[in-house]
Scaffold this active site. Sequence first.
Site, PDB file in Angstrom:
ATOM      1  N   ASP A 197       0.846  -1.198   0.000  1.00 39.42           N
ATOM      2  CA  ASP A 197       0.000   0.000   0.000  1.00 39.42           C
ATOM      3  C   ASP A 197       0.881   1.246   0.000  1.00 39.42           C
ATOM      4  O   ASP A 197       1.622   1.489   0.943  1.00 39.42           O
ATOM      5  CB  ASP A 197      -0.893  -0.020   1.243  1.00 39.42           C
ATOM      6  CG  ASP A 197      -2.003   1.021   1.177  1.00 39.42           C
ATOM      7  OD1 ASP A 197      -1.944   1.905   0.300  1.00 39.42           O
ATOM      8  OD2 ASP A 197      -2.924   0.943   2.010  1.00 39.42           O
ATOM      9  N   HIS A 247      -0.474   4.227  -0.112  1.00 41.83           N
ATOM     10  CA  HIS A 247      -1.267   5.167   0.697  1.00 41.83           C
ATOM     11  C   HIS A 247      -1.227   6.600   0.169  1.00 41.83           C
ATOM     12  O   HIS A 247      -1.413   7.560   0.924  1.00 41.83           O
ATOM     13  CB  HIS A 247      -0.800   5.142   2.153  1.00 41.83           C
ATOM     14  CG  HIS A 247      -1.894   4.817   3.128  1.00 41.83           C
ATOM     15  ND1 HIS A 247      -2.652   5.760   3.764  1.00 41.83           N
ATOM     16  CD2 HIS A 247      -2.384   3.622   3.554  1.00 41.83           C
ATOM     17  CE1 HIS A 247      -3.539   5.197   4.550  1.00 41.83           C
ATOM     18  NE2 HIS A 247      -3.398   3.889   4.438  1.00 41.83           N
ATOM     19  N   GLU A 258      -1.095  -0.595  -4.076  1.00 47.98           N
ATOM     20  CA  GLU A 258      -2.350   0.093  -3.798  1.00 47.98           C
ATOM     21  C   GLU A 258      -2.152   1.598  -3.659  1.00 47.98           C
ATOM     22  O   GLU A 258      -1.188   2.043  -3.037  1.00 47.98           O
ATOM     23  CB  GLU A 258      -2.940  -0.472  -2.498  1.00 47.98           C
ATOM     24  CG  GLU A 258      -4.221   0.189  -2.045  1.00 47.98           C
ATOM     25  CD  GLU A 258      -4.779  -0.476  -0.797  1.00 47.98           C
ATOM     26  OE1 GLU A 258      -5.496   0.206  -0.032  1.00 47.98           O
ATOM     27  OE2 GLU A 258      -4.501  -1.679  -0.573  1.00 47.98           O
ATOM     28  N   GLU A 309     -10.259   3.090  -2.207  1.00 47.48           N
ATOM     29  CA  GLU A 309     -10.798   3.236  -0.862  1.00 47.48           C
ATOM     30  C   GLU A 309     -11.326   4.641  -0.597  1.00 47.48           C
ATOM     31  O   GLU A 309     -12.138   4.833   0.304  1.00 47.48           O
ATOM     32  CB  GLU A 309      -9.749   2.866   0.182  1.00 47.48           C
ATOM     33  CG  GLU A 309      -8.574   3.834   0.281  1.00 47.48           C
ATOM     34  CD  GLU A 309      -7.533   3.360   1.267  1.00 47.48           C
ATOM     35  OE1 GLU A 309      -7.465   3.939   2.371  1.00 47.48           O
ATOM     36  OE2 GLU A 309      -6.799   2.407   0.951  1.00 47.48           O
ATOM     37  N   ASP A 332     -15.144   0.562  -0.580  1.00 48.33           N
ATOM     38  CA  ASP A 332     -15.360   0.234   0.821  1.00 48.33           C
ATOM     39  C   ASP A 332     -16.862   0.153   1.056  1.00 48.33           C
ATOM     40  O   ASP A 332     -17.599   1.094   0.766  1.00 48.33           O
ATOM     41  CB  ASP A 332     -14.730   1.322   1.699  1.00 48.33           C
ATOM     42  CG  ASP A 332     -14.712   0.951   3.174  1.00 48.33           C
ATOM     43  OD1 ASP A 332     -15.795   0.634   3.710  1.00 48.33           O
ATOM     44  OD2 ASP A 332     -13.640   0.992   3.787  1.00 48.33           O
ATOM     45  N   HIS A 337     -12.105  -2.755   0.283  1.00 50.02           N
ATOM     46  CA  HIS A 337     -11.383  -2.145   1.407  1.00 50.02           C
ATOM     47  C   HIS A 337     -12.182  -2.373   2.675  1.00 50.02           C
ATOM     48  O   HIS A 337     -13.397  -2.172   2.696  1.00 50.02           O
ATOM     49  CB  HIS A 337     -11.250  -0.642   1.106  1.00 50.02           C
ATOM     50  CG  HIS A 337     -10.542   0.153   2.141  1.00 50.02           C
ATOM     51  ND1 HIS A 337     -11.198   1.007   3.008  1.00 50.02           N
ATOM     52  CD2 HIS A 337      -9.229   0.271   2.448  1.00 50.02           C
ATOM     53  CE1 HIS A 337     -10.323   1.616   3.779  1.00 50.02           C
ATOM     54  NE2 HIS A 337      -9.120   1.184   3.471  1.00 50.02           N
TER      55      HIS A 337
END
Length: 381
Positions: free
Chosen positions: A183, A185, A209, A235, A257, A284
């Site tokens: 990830d 982020h 990700e 997400e 999500d 997610h």
Amino acid sequence: MKIVSVETFLVPPRWLFCRVATDDGLVGWGEPVVEGRAETVRAAVDELSDLLLGRDPRRVEDLWQVMTKAAFYRGGPVLSSAVAGIDQALWDILGKSLGVPVHQLLGGAVRDEVRVYGWIGGDEPSAVAEAAAAQAEAGLTAVKMNASGRIGRMPNRAEVDEVVTRLAAVREVLGDSRDVAVDFHGRFGVAAARRVIPELAPLHPLFVEEPVLPEYAHRLGDVVSASAVPVACGERLYSRSEFLPVLQAGVAVVQPDLSHAGGISEVRRIASLAETFDALVAPHCPLGPLSLAASLQVAFATPNFLIQEQSIGIHYNAGAEPLDYVADVRPFAFHDGAIRRWDAPGLGVEIDEDAVRKADAVGHRWRPPVWRHPDGSFAEW
């Protein structure tokens, strides 16, 4: 059947639960929350309840349309998350009223188990090899880790080497038969992501990700074209219309999500949209048991599903774990890295209402960390 009440419960460590009750005694549960903004979403749920009281909860699609389109201002993380939790509760009621699980209402199961992964390393990743070994020992066949902690938009050579070294350590522990996802982020800039991802390719991550922030979705195509490593994101996207451009950019995996992107109703449609782009779905879910149960119900019935995130043992869960609020934890057991399909009606999770009400009496005020570099710029946590 009519809706008679909509209640919310602020439960540690950082969640919000929603309870929708009917005049004939049926109750549905959902999980509407934006992490760090739970009180704000709670207010939004309360406002939306004005549109629900006295209505038939089994008209799930009609109520979803009312909640999302009856006002001038629409969408965004707060409103779509409020809708998401209520939508989960309505599907829960519908399934219970018919005596069938939600996945049966979505067309029936296409798989008998859902592969899951667990988190390792935390926001500032450390001891990742040891943590990966522990997850493998717990029965998981896949893990996910942050590529880095706080880092500049253009990392230097040493910082890039640290990212590669961490992933290599995890790959060595897991071997070739297990998977690790990485990830980003949104902590890297576009140019940095294009530089780093190819260096990870020899270690075969399952996917990388959120390589860039969602506001730079128009640059995702440049990132995707830089490497053969599958790119995942979603997400922080909340509707079909927001997923369309990232799918057009060529992402391989979408990650809506269930507690943010409009609930079961909208995520099911996002999955269908992704299928037209030959993209897979990996929902997610760093949240609680209701969000996970809703995710699993969609996964059981979605042909282009890949893998499911779950938050048991995640670093955010200080003081409470998802199964603390579940009366029967057996459906969530891991079997060879997967959760087996169950046929209990609705979402199929039995909430310990006494535990939830006691937790709400304490509440929480969870806030995300604020990361700021010495030069004054902010970093993604």
